[in-house]
Design a protein around this motif. Sequence first.
Motif, PDB file in Angstrom:
ATOM      1  N   GLU A 117       0.835  -1.192   0.000  1.00  0.00           N
ATOM      2  CA  GLU A 117       0.000   0.000   0.000  1.00  0.00           C
ATOM      3  C   GLU A 117       0.875   1.249   0.000  1.00  0.00           C
ATOM      4  O   GLU A 117       1.939   1.282   0.618  1.00  0.00           O
ATOM      5  N   ASP A 118       0.391   2.282  -0.686  1.00  0.00           N
ATOM      6  CA  ASP A 118       1.068   3.569  -0.682  1.00  0.00           C
ATOM      7  C   ASP A 118       0.762   4.252   0.656  1.00  0.00           C
ATOM      8  O   ASP A 118      -0.395   4.546   0.958  1.00  0.00           O
ATOM      9  N   THR A 119       1.791   4.489   1.451  1.00  0.00           N
ATOM     10  CA  THR A 119       1.601   5.039   2.795  1.00  0.00           C
ATOM     11  C   THR A 119       0.903   6.396   2.764  1.00  0.00           C
ATOM     12  O   THR A 119       0.011   6.676   3.576  1.00  0.00           O
ATOM     13  N   LYS A 120       1.288   7.258   1.823  1.00  0.00           N
ATOM     14  CA  LYS A 120       0.700   8.600   1.742  1.00  0.00           C
ATOM     15  C   LYS A 120      -0.799   8.528   1.444  1.00  0.00           C
ATOM     16  O   LYS A 120      -1.603   9.227   2.057  1.00  0.00           O
ATOM     17  N   ILE A 121      -1.178   7.639   0.508  1.00  0.00           N
ATOM     18  CA  ILE A 121      -2.590   7.486   0.144  1.00  0.00           C
ATOM     19  C   ILE A 121      -3.374   6.901   1.309  1.00  0.00           C
ATOM     20  O   ILE A 121      -4.480   7.354   1.616  1.00  0.00           O
ATOM     21  N   LYS A 122      -2.798   5.909   1.970  1.00  0.00           N
ATOM     22  CA  LYS A 122      -3.470   5.286   3.108  1.00  0.00           C
ATOM     23  C   LYS A 122      -3.712   6.303   4.220  1.00  0.00           C
ATOM     24  O   LYS A 122      -4.792   6.351   4.820  1.00  0.00           O
ATOM     25  N   GLU A 123      -2.716   7.140   4.490  1.00  0.00           N
ATOM     26  CA  GLU A 123      -2.853   8.159   5.533  1.00  0.00           C
ATOM     27  C   GLU A 123      -3.932   9.175   5.170  1.00  0.00           C
ATOM     28  O   GLU A 123      -4.700   9.622   6.035  1.00  0.00           O
TER      29      GLU A 123
END
Length: 217
Positions: A182-188
Amino acid sequence: MNEKDRQIIKTLNNLGVDTRYISLYNEHVYINNSKFSKFSRKKEEKFNCLYPNISVTRSMLFQKICVKVSRTIKNQIKPKDEIYIDNTPTAKNIVLNIVLESYKRKYGIKIAHTPTKHSIIVSSKCLDDFSSEYIHLMLSGNKITDTYEENIIYPLIHVHQDWIDDWISSTDIKHITSNVEEDTKIKEMLTFLEKHIPNVNESIKQSVTYLDENRID
């Protein structure tokens, strides 16, 4: 369908169960809709007397997934269609194989695990996957739009990943974890939005659908 499965379905029909609303998977019966299947506890007792080794699963969460899938694909498949579902045992693929098994009796479709030139491809992308793609497009400065590939259907487009994970964790079905990072920035960002917008993934999906339908290029 092998001969044993045919006999199980025949037995359920004889008991008055509407087998269009149950799924038979790995010698296990999953109820897709308690009301429409007419699979009462009394009928379950009779069935268990005949097939004591076959479990019957009743799950409100699973039925919720089935309802979402049914509303999504009712206009996407036709009787006698051949659909290809990846048989890799990820949680999403397992759910697709179980839920869509009943459509062999609803529409007479054929489920294949090796694609042919006649196959309609079944995508395992769920609602969360679409939301993440939209956020990625936004962060990349690209036009936010849906891109549906030809000859592919998306039964899980309105199903949350959490529903799938929670349901399969309540079963004893062996499955593998997806290795997609998962893309951390998108998840956040989605986590932040969820705190302020109820059903944010569904809201994002509806907004993109509306923009696509009313876009003036």
